[in-house]
Enzyme design. Structure first.
Site, PDB file in Angstrom:
ATOM      1  N   ASN A   1       9.681   2.596  -2.415  1.00 13.68           N
ATOM      2  CA  ASN A   1       9.498   1.494  -3.366  1.00 13.68           C
ATOM      3  C   ASN A   1       9.345   1.914  -4.826  1.00 13.68           C
ATOM      4  O   ASN A   1       8.422   1.488  -5.526  1.00 13.68           O
ATOM      5  CB  ASN A   1       8.304   0.629  -2.934  1.00 13.68           C
ATOM      6  CG  ASN A   1       8.554  -0.046  -1.598  1.00 13.68           C
ATOM      7  OD1 ASN A   1       9.700  -0.301  -1.232  1.00 13.68           O
ATOM      8  ND2 ASN A   1       7.492  -0.305  -0.863  1.00 13.68           N
TER       9      ASN A   1
ATOM     10  N   SER B   1       6.159  -1.482   7.847  1.00  9.82           N
ATOM     11  CA  SER B   1       6.128  -1.060   6.451  1.00  9.82           C
ATOM     12  C   SER B   1       7.396  -0.279   6.117  1.00  9.82           C
ATOM     13  O   SER B   1       8.064   0.281   6.995  1.00  9.82           O
ATOM     14  CB  SER B   1       4.911  -0.182   6.187  1.00  9.82           C
ATOM     15  OG  SER B   1       5.068   1.086   6.823  1.00  9.82           O
ATOM     16  N   THR B   2       7.715  -0.232   4.831  1.00 11.60           N
ATOM     17  CA  THR B   2       8.850   0.572   4.376  1.00 11.60           C
ATOM     18  C   THR B   2       8.671   2.024   4.785  1.00 11.60           C
ATOM     19  O   THR B   2       9.621   2.693   5.197  1.00 11.60           O
ATOM     20  CB  THR B   2       8.983   0.477   2.845  1.00 11.60           C
ATOM     21  OG1 THR B   2       9.212  -0.883   2.477  1.00 11.60           O
ATOM     22  CG2 THR B   2      10.125   1.336   2.336  1.00 11.60           C
ATOM     23  N   GLY B   3       7.433   2.507   4.711  1.00 10.21           N
ATOM     24  CA  GLY B   3       7.166   3.889   5.077  1.00 10.21           C
ATOM     25  C   GLY B   3       7.532   4.204   6.506  1.00 10.21           C
ATOM     26  O   GLY B   3       8.124   5.261   6.781  1.00 10.21           O
TER      27      GLY B   3
ATOM     28  N   HIS C   1      -3.116   2.900  -3.710  1.00  6.31           N
ATOM     29  CA  HIS C   1      -1.981   3.741  -4.083  1.00  6.31           C
ATOM     30  C   HIS C   1      -2.466   4.868  -4.981  1.00  6.31           C
ATOM     31  O   HIS C   1      -3.532   4.776  -5.574  1.00  6.31           O
ATOM     32  CB  HIS C   1      -0.914   2.931  -4.844  1.00  6.31           C
ATOM     33  CG  HIS C   1      -0.315   1.837  -4.041  1.00  6.31           C
ATOM     34  ND1 HIS C   1      -0.262   0.528  -4.498  1.00  6.31           N
ATOM     35  CD2 HIS C   1       0.262   1.822  -2.817  1.00  6.31           C
ATOM     36  CE1 HIS C   1       0.327  -0.235  -3.588  1.00  6.31           C
ATOM     37  NE2 HIS C   1       0.647   0.523  -2.551  1.00  6.31           N
TER      38      HIS C   1
ATOM     39  N   HIS D   1       1.785  -6.455   7.166  1.00  7.76           N
ATOM     40  CA  HIS D   1       1.983  -5.168   7.815  1.00  7.76           C
ATOM     41  C   HIS D   1       0.742  -4.824   8.646  1.00  7.76           C
ATOM     42  O   HIS D   1      -0.326  -5.389   8.449  1.00  7.76           O
ATOM     43  CB  HIS D   1       2.212  -4.055   6.780  1.00  7.76           C
ATOM     44  CG  HIS D   1       3.438  -4.256   5.949  1.00  7.76           C
ATOM     45  ND1 HIS D   1       4.675  -4.506   6.490  1.00  7.76           N
ATOM     46  CD2 HIS D   1       3.620  -4.218   4.605  1.00  7.76           C
ATOM     47  CE1 HIS D   1       5.563  -4.623   5.521  1.00  7.76           C
ATOM     48  NE2 HIS D   1       4.948  -4.459   4.366  1.00  7.76           N
TER      49      HIS D   1
END
Length: 345
Positions: free
Chosen positions: A160, A268-270, A304, A316
Site C-alpha cells: 500500500n 489483508s493485503t499483506g 504503522h 480484516h
C-alpha cells in the site's frame, strides 16, 4: 479440549434419541445452538500479552524446513496457481472473456478492446525467485534496524505505497520490486486522480522500476481509479509497471485461508502478498507483520511504522492472520522478524 469434545458428543447422542419426524422444531433449534456454542466457543484469539509471551518462548532459534516449505508451495499451486494467475494478463484473460469481481457477488466485467489493452502480455515472474522479503507496515518496524536486512533480499514486496523517505530507511530499507496500491489510497490520498496526476507520479518514483500491483477488479468502485493510475504512469513513460491482480487468484487465496481458520470479510493485503511469495519464492522472510498494540517488551507501539491510523474494525482479521503466519514460522515454512534485527547483515 477433551472434556469439550465429550460434551459435543453427548449433544449428538441427545439429538439421535429423537426420531427425526418427532423432534420439535424449537428443541431442534435449541440443540443446534448449543452444539454450535460447544464447538465454536473453543476458538479464542489470545491477548496481546499472550502473543508476546508465545513469541518470546520461541526465541530467536529458527530453522528452515524445506519439506514443509515445498509442501505448502504445492498446496498453493494446486489451489491458486500463483505463477500464472496472480496478475491479469492477455494470456490468462483473452479478449471477450469475463472477469468476475472477487469482492462483489454477481458483478463482472466483459473484456473489450479498451480493457484488454491494459493487460500485460504474460505473467512477468515466470522464473523461480530466490530470497523474497514481504514487508508489512507494522509499528514493530520502527527502530528495528531491519533496513539493510530487507534490502539484501532478491525480491522485495511492500504493502500500500508506504513511505520510504530518509527517516525510515534504516528500519525499512530502500529497494522495492513490487508494491501494492489499493484503489482506496488513490481515492483518499490522490483524490481519485481527477484533478492532478503529478503527485501520484512523483510519489511512486521512490519505488524505482517496480511493479505497482492493484486489485482493480475486486470491487467495482476500485476499477476506474486503478485504470486512471495505469494511464497516469503510462502517459509519462514511468519506470513502474502497473499489474492488475487477477480476481480469480484473490478469490482462491481467500478460500484457501478461510479453510485454515481465518474469519474475515477480506484478507489483508499483506496476507495476499505472503501467499504470492510462498507460491513463487524459495525463501520467504516477513518484516513488519505485527498487528498488536505492544512490542516484545510490552511497550506501546503505533499501528504503522509511520502513523497510528487504525484499520476499519471488523473488515480484516489481523490477529488471526498473524497466528496462522506464526504457525508457518514455527514449522520452518517461512521466517518472521518481529523485533529488532541484529547489527550484522
Amino acid at each position: 479440549m477433551k472434556g469439550s469434545a465429550l460434551n459435543s458428543n453427548g449433544i449428538l447422542r441427545m439429538i439421535s434419541k429423537f426420531p427425526r419426524n418427532k423432534l420439535p422444531m424449537g428443541a431442534a433449534l435449541g440443540i443446534a445452538v448449543l452444539y454450535w456454542l460447544y464447538i465454536f466457543t473453543l476458538y479464542r484469539i489470545p491477548s496481546d500479552k499472550e502473543i508476546v509471551n508465545e513469541v518470546l518462548r520461541q526465541g530467536n532459534v529458527w530453522k528452515k524446513n524445506l519439506t514443509a516449505a515445498l509442501m505448502f508451495r504445492k498446496q498453493l499451486e494446486e489451489c491458486c496457481d500463483p505463477k500464472n494467475l496472480f496478475a491479469v494478463t492477455k494470456q490468462n484473460t483473452p479478449l471477450g472473456s469475463t472477469l468476475w469481481y472477487d469482492g462483489e457477488f454477481f458483478h463482472s466485467l466483459s473484456v473489450n478492446n479498451d480493457t484488454y489493452s491494459l493487460f500485460i502480455k504474460e505473467t512477468p515472474l515466470q522464473q523461480a525467485l530466490k530470497k523474497c522479503a514481504v514487508v508489512g507496515n507494522g509499528g514493530i518496524l520502527k527502530n528495528s534496524g531491519c533496513g539493510k536486512h530487507i534490502d539484501k533480499a532478491d525480491f522485495i514486496m511492500r504493502c500500500n505505497l508506504p513511505p520510504l523517505s530518509k527517516e525510515y530507511i534504516q528500519d525499512v530499507g530502500t529497494k522495492t520490486q513490487l508494491v501494492t496500491a489499493n484503489p482506496s489510497i488513490i481515492e483518499k490520498r490522490f483524490r481519485n486522480l481527477l484533478w492532478s496526476r503529478k503527485a501520484f507520479a512523483e510519489s511512486v518514483k521512490i519505488y524505482g522500476s517496480s511493479y505497482i500491483y492493484m486489485p482493480a477488479f475486486s470491487m467495482k468502485p476500485g476499477t476506474d481509479p486503478s485504470i486512471r493510475a495505469f494511464h497516469t504512469l503510462s502517459d509519462i513513460n514511468a519506470n513502474q509497471t502497473v499489474l492488475f491482480a487477477n480476481p480469480e487468484f484473490l478469490w482462491n487465496v481467500g478460500k484457501f485461508w478461510k479453510a485454515r481458520g481465518i474469519h474475515a470479510k477480506r484478507l489483508s493485503t499483506g496476507l495476499f502478498l505472503v501467499s504470492l511469495a510462498l507460491g513463487l519464492c524459495e525463501d520467504v522472510t516477513l518484516y513488519g507483520f505485527w498487528p498488536f498494540s505492544v512490542d516484545l517488551n510490552e511497550q506501546s507501539i503505533s499501528h504503522h511504522y509511520y502513523d497510528n491510523v487504525l484499520p476499519y474494525s471488523g473488515f480484516h482479521a489481523m490477529p488471526e492472520e498473524f497466528l496462522q503466519l506464526w504457525l508457518l514460522h514455527k514449522s520452518g515454512t517461512l521466517r518472521m522478524h518481529v523485533g529488532p534485527c541484529p547489527d550484522e547483515v
